[in-house]
Design an enzyme around this catalytic site. Structure first.
Site, PDB file in Angstrom:
ATOM      1  N   HIS A 220      88.823 -49.574  46.843  1.00 44.95           N
ATOM      2  CA  HIS A 220      89.464 -49.050  45.632  1.00 44.95           C
ATOM      3  C   HIS A 220      88.574 -47.956  45.025  1.00 44.95           C
ATOM      4  CE1 HIS A 220      91.072 -48.773  41.589  1.00 44.95           C
ATOM      5  NE2 HIS A 220      92.177 -49.288  42.089  1.00 44.95           N
TER       6      HIS A 220
ATOM      7  N   GLY B  29      98.308 -51.264  38.476  1.00 37.33           N
ATOM      8  CA  GLY B  29      97.176 -51.722  37.684  1.00 37.33           C
ATOM      9  C   GLY B  29      97.626 -52.201  36.311  1.00 37.33           C
ATOM     10  N   GLY B  30      97.432 -51.362  35.312  1.00 34.16           N
ATOM     11  CA  GLY B  30      97.699 -51.720  33.921  1.00 34.16           C
ATOM     12  C   GLY B  30      99.016 -52.443  33.671  1.00 34.16           C
TER      13      GLY B  30
ATOM     14  N   SER C 167      99.143 -45.187  37.639  1.00 27.85           N
ATOM     15  CA  SER C 167     100.018 -45.114  36.459  1.00 27.85           C
ATOM     16  C   SER C 167     101.489 -45.401  36.775  1.00 27.85           C
ATOM     17  CB  SER C 167      99.873 -43.753  35.765  1.00 27.85           C
ATOM     18  OG  SER C 167      98.542 -43.586  35.302  1.00 27.85           O
TER      19      SER C 167
ATOM     20  N   ASN D 243      97.171 -55.256  40.795  1.00 31.91           N
ATOM     21  CA  ASN D 243      95.702 -55.231  40.756  1.00 31.91           C
ATOM     22  C   ASN D 243      95.275 -55.474  39.309  1.00 31.91           C
ATOM     23  OD1 ASN D 243      93.004 -54.729  40.827  1.00 31.91           O
ATOM     24  ND2 ASN D 243      93.160 -52.606  41.520  1.00 31.91           N
ATOM     25  N   TRP D 244      94.850 -56.695  39.063  1.00 30.60           N
ATOM     26  CA  TRP D 244      94.490 -57.070  37.684  1.00 30.60           C
ATOM     27  C   TRP D 244      93.104 -56.555  37.284  1.00 30.60           C
ATOM     28  CZ3 TRP D 244      96.225 -62.940  37.157  1.00 30.60           C
ATOM     29  CH2 TRP D 244      97.622 -62.982  37.155  1.00 30.60           C
ATOM     30  N   LYS D 245      92.369 -56.018  38.243  1.00 30.37           N
ATOM     31  CA  LYS D 245      91.016 -55.515  37.976  1.00 30.37           C
ATOM     32  C   LYS D 245      90.174 -56.602  37.286  1.00 30.37           C
ATOM     33  CE  LYS D 245      92.973 -50.975  38.206  1.00 30.37           C
ATOM     34  NZ  LYS D 245      92.949 -49.559  37.874  1.00 30.37           N
TER      35      LYS D 245
ATOM     36  N   GLU E 297      96.174 -43.603  46.324  1.00 32.57           N
ATOM     37  CA  GLU E 297      95.928 -43.663  44.878  1.00 32.57           C
ATOM     38  C   GLU E 297      95.111 -42.445  44.449  1.00 32.57           C
ATOM     39  OE1 GLU E 297      96.282 -47.840  43.090  1.00 32.57           O
ATOM     40  OE2 GLU E 297      94.235 -47.626  43.754  1.00 32.57           O
TER      41      GLU E 297
HETATM   42  P1  13P Z   1      96.980 -48.098  36.941  1.00 27.00           P
HETATM   43  O1  13P Z   1      98.336 -48.586  37.382  1.00 27.00           O
HETATM   44  O2  13P Z   1      96.471 -48.758  35.720  1.00 27.00           O
HETATM   45  O3  13P Z   1      96.936 -46.585  36.906  1.00 27.00           O
HETATM   46  O4  13P Z   1      95.960 -48.528  38.102  1.00 27.00           O
HETATM   47  C1  13P Z   1      96.265 -48.236  39.404  1.00 27.00           C
HETATM   48  C2  13P Z   1      95.322 -48.931  40.287  1.00 27.00           C
HETATM   49  O5  13P Z   1      94.126 -48.696  40.253  1.00 27.00           O
HETATM   50  C3  13P Z   1      95.850 -49.943  41.205  1.00 27.00           C
HETATM   51  O6  13P Z   1      94.909 -50.307  42.148  1.00 27.00           O
END
Ligand code: 13P
Length: 252
Positions: free
Chosen positions: A96, A233-234, A212, A8-10, A166
Site C-alpha cells: 500500500h 478507505g475512508g 477517494s 481498507n480500515w487502515k 491507487e
Molecule cells: P480512501 O478511500 O480514503 O481514499 O483510501 C483509499 C485507500 O488507501 C484504500 O487502500
C-alpha cells in the site's frame, strides 16, 4: 467475473467494540447483494474478533493490510502468513502506498508477495503514481512496481494475484481519479500483465481501483473505468456508505 470490494480500515477504528459493530453492520447490509465479494481488512488486532463475530454464513470475509515475509522466527512485532491463515485470513494487501511512504521498497514488496502467494493466499498488490500526469502516459513508477514487485514469482502463483491501481494523489484526498483515466491506466496495467505471464493467466487477474471512492463515484469506476472492483478507505468506516458502494457496484 464476480466484482471484489475490499474495505481498507487502515488504523481505525479505535476500539474493538466499534470494529465489531462496523463489521456486523456491513455484513447485515450486504447480505442479499449478489455478484460482489466483500472483504474487510481491519487492523491485525481485530482479525480474530471479526472471525468470531461475523455470523458463519455471512459472505463477508476478513483480510489483512500487511504481513511479514518469514513464516516463523524471532521477529519482534511481525505477523506471519501462518498466523494469518490460522486466523481465517485468505487475502492480504501488499505494498500500500502508505506503507511504501514509510519504508517499503519494491524489494520488500516482492518478498511479501512471494510469502503470501507461496502460502496459497490471495495478494492485492497496490501500485500507483505520486503525481498526476497531465497527458496519460503510463508512469514508469507503475511499471517498476509491477516488474520488481512480481520478479521471480512463479507464473502459476499469479492465479491468486489481484492488482489495485491507487494513484497516491487520490488516496484520502477526496480528489478521486476519473473513470476515463482509470480505464486508460488499468488497460495498460492489464497489457503489462499479459506481457509478463501471457494472456490466459493475465486475463484472470482482477484489477481494482482505489482512491477517494464514495457512494457517488463507485458505480462509474466499475462501469466506465471497467475495473473488477474497488479498494475503499475512508468510506469503508461508515457502514451505510460502504453498503451503498457495494450495492452500487452490484448494479453495474
Ligand atoms: P480512501 O478511500 O480514503 O481514499 O483510501 C483509499 C485507500 O488507501 C484504500 O487502500
Amino acid at each position: 467475473m464476480k466484482r471484489l470490494i475490499i474495505a481498507n480500515w487502515k488504523m481505525a477504528p479505535q476500539t474493538s467494540r466499534e470494529a465489531l459493530r462496523l463489521a456486523q453492520g456491513i455484513a447485515r447490509g450486504v447480505k442479499g447483494v449478489k455478484n460482489v465479494e466483500v472483504v474487510l481488512t481491519p487492523p491485525f488486532i481485530y482479525l480474530l474478533l471479526l472471525k468470531l463475530g461475523l455470523p458463519r454464513l455471512t459472505r463477508v470475509k476478513a483480510g489483512a493490510q500487511d504481513v511479514f515475509w518469514e513464516k516463523n522466527g524471532a521477529y519482534t512485532g511481525e505477523i506471519s502468513t501462518n498466523q494469518l491463515k490460522a486466523s481465517g485470513v485468505r487475502l492480504v494487501i501488499v505494498g500500500h502506498s502508505e506503507r511504501r511512504a514509510l519504508w517499503e521498497t519494491n524489494e520488500i514488496v516482492n518478498k511479501k508477495l512471494k510469502a503470501v502467494l507461496g502460502a496459497g493466499m490471495r495478494a492485492v498488490l497496490c501500485v500507483g503514481e505520486a503525481e498526476k500526469q497531465k497527458e496519460v502516459a503510463f508512469p514508469k513508477i507503475i511499471r517498476d512496481e509491477l516488474h520488481e514487485g512480481l520478479a521471480r514469482i512463479k507464473k502459476s502463483l499469479f492465479r491468486n494475484l489481484i492488482i489495485a491501481y491507487e494513484p497516491i494523489w487520490a488516496v484520502g484526498t477526496g480528489r478521486a481519479d476519473t473513470p476515463k483515466n482509470v480505464y486508460e491506466i488499468t488497460t495498460i496495467i492489464r497489457r503489462e500483465l499479459y506481457r509478463m505471464v501471457g494472456k490466459r493467466i493475465a486475463s484472470k487477474i482482477p484489477v481494482l481501483y482505489g482512491g477517494s471512492v464514495d457512494e457517488k463515484n463507485a458505480h462509474a469506476f466499475v462501469k466506465d473505468g471497467a475495473v473488477d472492483g474497488l479498494l475503499v478507505g475512508g468510506a469503508s468506516l461508515n457502514a451505510k456508505k460502504f453498503i451503498n458502494i457495494v450495492k452500487a457496484v452490484s448494479e453495474v
